[in-house]
Scaffold this motif. Structure first.
Motif, PDB file in Angstrom:
ATOM      1  N   GLY A   1       0.698  -1.198   0.183  1.00 47.51           N
ATOM      2  CA  GLY A   1       0.034  -0.061  -0.060  1.00 47.51           C
ATOM      3  C   GLY A   1       0.840   1.039   0.010  1.00 47.51           C
ATOM      4  O   GLY A   1       0.620   2.443   0.642  1.00 47.51           O
ATOM      5  N   ALA A   2       1.934   1.062  -0.526  1.00 48.82           N
ATOM      6  CA  ALA A   2       2.742   2.411  -0.621  1.00 48.82           C
ATOM      7  C   ALA A   2       2.182   3.484  -1.556  1.00 48.82           C
ATOM      8  O   ALA A   2       1.598   3.000  -2.665  1.00 48.82           O
ATOM      9  N   LEU A   3       2.566   4.820  -1.518  1.00 51.93           N
ATOM     10  CA  LEU A   3       2.059   5.451  -2.403  1.00 51.93           C
ATOM     11  C   LEU A   3       2.779   5.821  -3.713  1.00 51.93           C
ATOM     12  O   LEU A   3       2.316   6.164  -4.641  1.00 51.93           O
ATOM     13  N   GLY A   4       3.965   5.295  -3.535  1.00 53.97           N
ATOM     14  CA  GLY A   4       4.796   5.446  -4.838  1.00 53.97           C
ATOM     15  C   GLY A   4       6.282   5.238  -4.578  1.00 53.97           C
ATOM     16  O   GLY A   4       6.789   4.827  -3.247  1.00 53.97           O
ATOM     17  N   VAL A   5       7.152   5.030  -5.354  1.00 50.37           N
ATOM     18  CA  VAL A   5       8.657   4.829  -5.436  1.00 50.37           C
ATOM     19  C   VAL A   5       9.329   5.834  -5.771  1.00 50.37           C
ATOM     20  O   VAL A   5       9.297   6.623  -6.949  1.00 50.37           O
ATOM     21  N   GLN A   6      10.553   6.200  -4.832  1.00 51.57           N
ATOM     22  CA  GLN A   6      11.355   7.459  -5.178  1.00 51.57           C
ATOM     23  C   GLN A   6      12.572   6.950  -5.240  1.00 51.57           C
ATOM     24  O   GLN A   6      13.307   6.139  -4.690  1.00 51.57           O
ATOM     25  N   ALA A   7      13.403   7.784  -6.181  1.00 50.07           N
ATOM     26  CA  ALA A   7      14.831   7.321  -6.472  1.00 50.07           C
ATOM     27  C   ALA A   7      15.629   8.486  -6.487  1.00 50.07           C
ATOM     28  O   ALA A   7      15.042   9.857  -6.924  1.00 50.07           O
ATOM     29  N   ALA A   8      16.789   8.295  -5.868  1.00 47.65           N
ATOM     30  CA  ALA A   8      17.810   9.489  -6.096  1.00 47.65           C
ATOM     31  C   ALA A   8      18.329   9.735  -7.533  1.00 47.65           C
ATOM     32  O   ALA A   8      18.674   8.602  -8.141  1.00 47.65           O
ATOM     33  N   HIS A   9      18.321  10.630  -8.018  1.00 47.24           N
ATOM     34  CA  HIS A   9      18.533  11.019  -9.537  1.00 47.24           C
ATOM     35  C   HIS A   9      20.176  10.921  -9.674  1.00 47.24           C
ATOM     36  O   HIS A   9      20.671  10.597 -10.544  1.00 47.24           O
ATOM     37  N   SER A  10      20.901  10.695  -8.582  1.00 47.75           N
ATOM     38  CA  SER A  10      22.410  10.272  -8.675  1.00 47.75           C
ATOM     39  C   SER A  10      22.510   9.661  -7.319  1.00 47.75           C
ATOM     40  O   SER A  10      22.158  10.036  -6.322  1.00 47.75           O
ATOM     41  N   GLY A  11      23.297   8.726  -7.446  1.00 46.17           N
ATOM     42  CA  GLY A  11      23.473   7.859  -6.169  1.00 46.17           C
ATOM     43  C   GLY A  11      22.726   6.240  -6.423  1.00 46.17           C
ATOM     44  O   GLY A  11      22.488   5.906  -7.215  1.00 46.17           O
ATOM     45  N   ASP A  12      23.007   5.454  -5.126  1.00 48.53           N
ATOM     46  CA  ASP A  12      22.412   4.229  -5.284  1.00 48.53           C
ATOM     47  C   ASP A  12      21.177   3.794  -4.164  1.00 48.53           C
ATOM     48  O   ASP A  12      21.349   2.728  -3.717  1.00 48.53           O
ATOM     49  N   ILE A  13      20.345   4.862  -3.773  1.00 48.11           N
ATOM     50  CA  ILE A  13      19.491   4.814  -2.668  1.00 48.11           C
ATOM     51  C   ILE A  13      18.009   4.909  -3.389  1.00 48.11           C
ATOM     52  O   ILE A  13      18.109   5.795  -4.438  1.00 48.11           O
ATOM     53  N   ALA A  14      16.882   4.483  -2.949  1.00 48.96           N
ATOM     54  CA  ALA A  14      15.631   4.784  -3.445  1.00 48.96           C
ATOM     55  C   ALA A  14      14.622   4.770  -2.167  1.00 48.96           C
ATOM     56  O   ALA A  14      15.171   4.362  -1.026  1.00 48.96           O
ATOM     57  N   GLY A  15      13.452   4.934  -2.224  1.00 46.32           N
ATOM     58  CA  GLY A  15      12.382   4.804  -1.043  1.00 46.32           C
ATOM     59  C   GLY A  15      10.981   4.372  -1.539  1.00 46.32           C
ATOM     60  O   GLY A  15      10.556   4.807  -2.725  1.00 46.32           O
ATOM     61  N   LEU A  16      10.273   3.809  -0.751  1.00 46.82           N
ATOM     62  CA  LEU A  16       8.949   3.733  -0.689  1.00 46.82           C
ATOM     63  C   LEU A  16       8.183   4.799   0.036  1.00 46.82           C
ATOM     64  O   LEU A  16       8.329   4.870   1.250  1.00 46.82           O
ATOM     65  N   LEU A  17       7.441   5.432  -0.435  1.00 46.85           N
ATOM     66  CA  LEU A  17       6.592   6.515   0.478  1.00 46.85           C
ATOM     67  C   LEU A  17       5.356   5.966   0.800  1.00 46.85           C
ATOM     68  O   LEU A  17       4.573   5.397  -0.062  1.00 46.85           O
ATOM     69  N   PHE A  18       4.851   6.446   2.033  1.00 49.72           N
ATOM     70  CA  PHE A  18       3.629   6.109   2.704  1.00 49.72           C
ATOM     71  C   PHE A  18       3.015   7.454   3.063  1.00 49.72           C
ATOM     72  O   PHE A  18       3.603   8.106   3.513  1.00 49.72           O
ATOM     73  N   ASP A  19       1.578   6.983   3.266  1.00 48.09           N
ATOM     74  CA  ASP A  19       0.823   8.242   3.862  1.00 48.09           C
ATOM     75  C   ASP A  19       1.186   8.282   5.448  1.00 48.09           C
ATOM     76  O   ASP A  19       0.876   7.209   6.276  1.00 48.09           O
ATOM     77  N   ARG A  20       1.846   9.168   6.072  1.00 47.90           N
ATOM     78  CA  ARG A  20       1.964   9.412   7.339  1.00 47.90           C
ATOM     79  C   ARG A  20       0.905   9.327   8.303  1.00 47.90           C
ATOM     80  O   ARG A  20       0.823   8.662   9.533  1.00 47.90           O
ATOM     81  N   ASP A  21      -0.142   9.761   7.651  1.00 47.46           N
ATOM     82  CA  ASP A  21      -1.359   9.792   8.462  1.00 47.46           C
ATOM     83  C   ASP A  21      -2.345   8.572   8.542  1.00 47.46           C
ATOM     84  O   ASP A  21      -3.476   8.496   8.993  1.00 47.46           O
ATOM     85  N   ASP A  22      -1.902   7.657   7.641  1.00 49.72           N
ATOM     86  CA  ASP A  22      -2.698   6.552   7.430  1.00 49.72           C
ATOM     87  C   ASP A  22      -2.529   5.499   8.822  1.00 49.72           C
ATOM     88  O   ASP A  22      -1.483   5.382   9.413  1.00 49.72           O
ATOM     89  N   PRO A  23      -3.675   5.139   9.467  1.00 51.54           N
ATOM     90  CA  PRO A  23      -3.553   4.245  10.737  1.00 51.54           C
ATOM     91  C   PRO A  23      -2.875   3.028  10.520  1.00 51.54           C
ATOM     92  O   PRO A  23      -2.488   2.597  11.500  1.00 51.54           O
ATOM     93  N   GLU A  24      -2.631   2.565   9.198  1.00 48.53           N
ATOM     94  CA  GLU A  24      -1.953   1.229   9.316  1.00 48.53           C
ATOM     95  C   GLU A  24      -0.691   1.365   8.759  1.00 48.53           C
ATOM     96  O   GLU A  24      -0.040   0.500   8.115  1.00 48.53           O
ATOM     97  N   VAL A  25      -0.238   2.656   8.750  1.00 49.05           N
ATOM     98  CA  VAL A  25       1.146   2.980   8.224  1.00 49.05           C
ATOM     99  C   VAL A  25       2.415   2.080   8.710  1.00 49.05           C
ATOM    100  O   VAL A  25       3.372   1.647   8.038  1.00 49.05           O
ATOM    101  N   GLU A  26       2.057   1.840  10.001  1.00 55.96           N
ATOM    102  CA  GLU A  26       3.036   1.018  10.686  1.00 55.96           C
ATOM    103  C   GLU A  26       3.331  -0.524  10.339  1.00 55.96           C
ATOM    104  O   GLU A  26       4.440  -1.089   9.985  1.00 55.96           O
ATOM    105  N   GLU A  27       1.944  -1.040   9.869  1.00 55.21           N
ATOM    106  CA  GLU A  27       1.838  -2.311   9.440  1.00 55.21           C
ATOM    107  C   GLU A  27       2.273  -2.384   8.055  1.00 55.21           C
ATOM    108  O   GLU A  27       3.043  -3.429   7.581  1.00 55.21           O
TER     109      GLU A  27
END
Length: 281
Positions: A231-257
């Protein structure tokens, strides 16, 4: 690539990250020389020199000093380590001389010191930033809505060594990609002004997919499956480098799960280097 005052220009939007930091102090001294500890932080020393010139009167005579930097921002990963050093240096000089230095001036100094810069100097608003000119293409008027970010090393086979950004050839975008960037700019404007985190996640994923042709993330299709399953909102990537991230709604009651599920699924893909934080904390 975006349309700026001088025609097409490269631009970026910086995702705030608070888990690493650079701290700097600057002590003014007579004479024109600026020194730095550690000595290899040449971009930060150059930034301090430029900042001293910017905050001292033309008739003040030679002014130098010593800059000291400490911090834990990983190099060559996409965390913005150079910009972190450079901004810390500029702000340390500003504080030492108790002189105002608006973000636009800081941006110009940062680009002169490091050739290309992230946009962390604009603390009160989200901007589309021409990283090689040090100018704002568009000020979206508000801070980015808060997100939970599950970051990870996107190339585990690389052992976290990152990318040599000095040797990295800037991406050459085709006309279709440039047209899509224009549409993404409009979507991002709406996402930030309406605080629509789902739309913000869609913009990040689309940008990551464009970047895939230029600096590909291994297993991106499988990572997108993790995003859908958790249920991530999207995928973020560094324009240079080797890291990325999954984005979640901070206010989603199920964000921890959701975050926990994504962590486990990434582990199953062999992606063990992970971190998570909430923007704005």
């Amino acid at each position: 690539m975006f349309t700026g005052d001088g025609g097409l220009t490269r631009g970026l939007v910086t995702l705030p990250c608070t888990i690493h930091a650079t701290r700097a102090t600057f002590i003014p001294a007579p004479g024109a020389e600026v020194t730095v500890t550690p000595e290899w932080k040449g971009k930060a020393r150059r930034a301090a020199e430029l900042a001293v010139r910017a905050v001292t009167p033309a008739d003040a005579g030679p002014v130098g000093g010593h800059l000291e930097l400490t911090g834990d921002v990983p190099l060559c990963r996409g965390f913005g380590s150079s910009t972190s050093d450079v901004l810390a240096a500029i702000w340390a000089v500003k504080d030492a001389f108790t002189s105002p230095l608006p973000p636009q001036d800081v941006a110009r100094i940062a680009v002169r010191a490091e050739t290309a810069s992230d946009s962390l100097m604009f603390e009160e608003s989200t901007v589309l930033f021409a990283q090689r000119e040090g100018t704002v293409i568009e000020d979206f008027g508000y801070r980015m809505p808060e997100l939970r970010v599950l970051g990870f090393g996107a190339r585990p086979e690389n052992g976290g060594r990152g990318v040599d950004t000095l040797a990295f050839t800037p991406a050459r975008y085709d006309q279709d990609e440039i047209g899509l960037f224009t549409r993404l700019q409009a979507m991002l404007r709406e996402a930030i002004q309406m605080k629509d985190v789902a739309l913000l996640g869609s913009v990040a994923t689309a940008s990551t997919e464009i970047n895939q042709r230029h600096l590909p993330i291994p297993k991106l299709d499988l990572i997108r499956n993790v995003a859908r399953a958790s249920g991530a909102l999207g995928v973020q990537a560094a324009h240079s480098g080797d890291i990325a991230g999954l984005l979640f709604d901070r206010d989603d009651p199920e964000v921890e799960e959701r975050t926990g599920l994504a962590q486990r699924l990434l582990q199953e893909l062999g992606i063990h280097e992970q971190w998570n934080y909430t923007t704005g904390d």
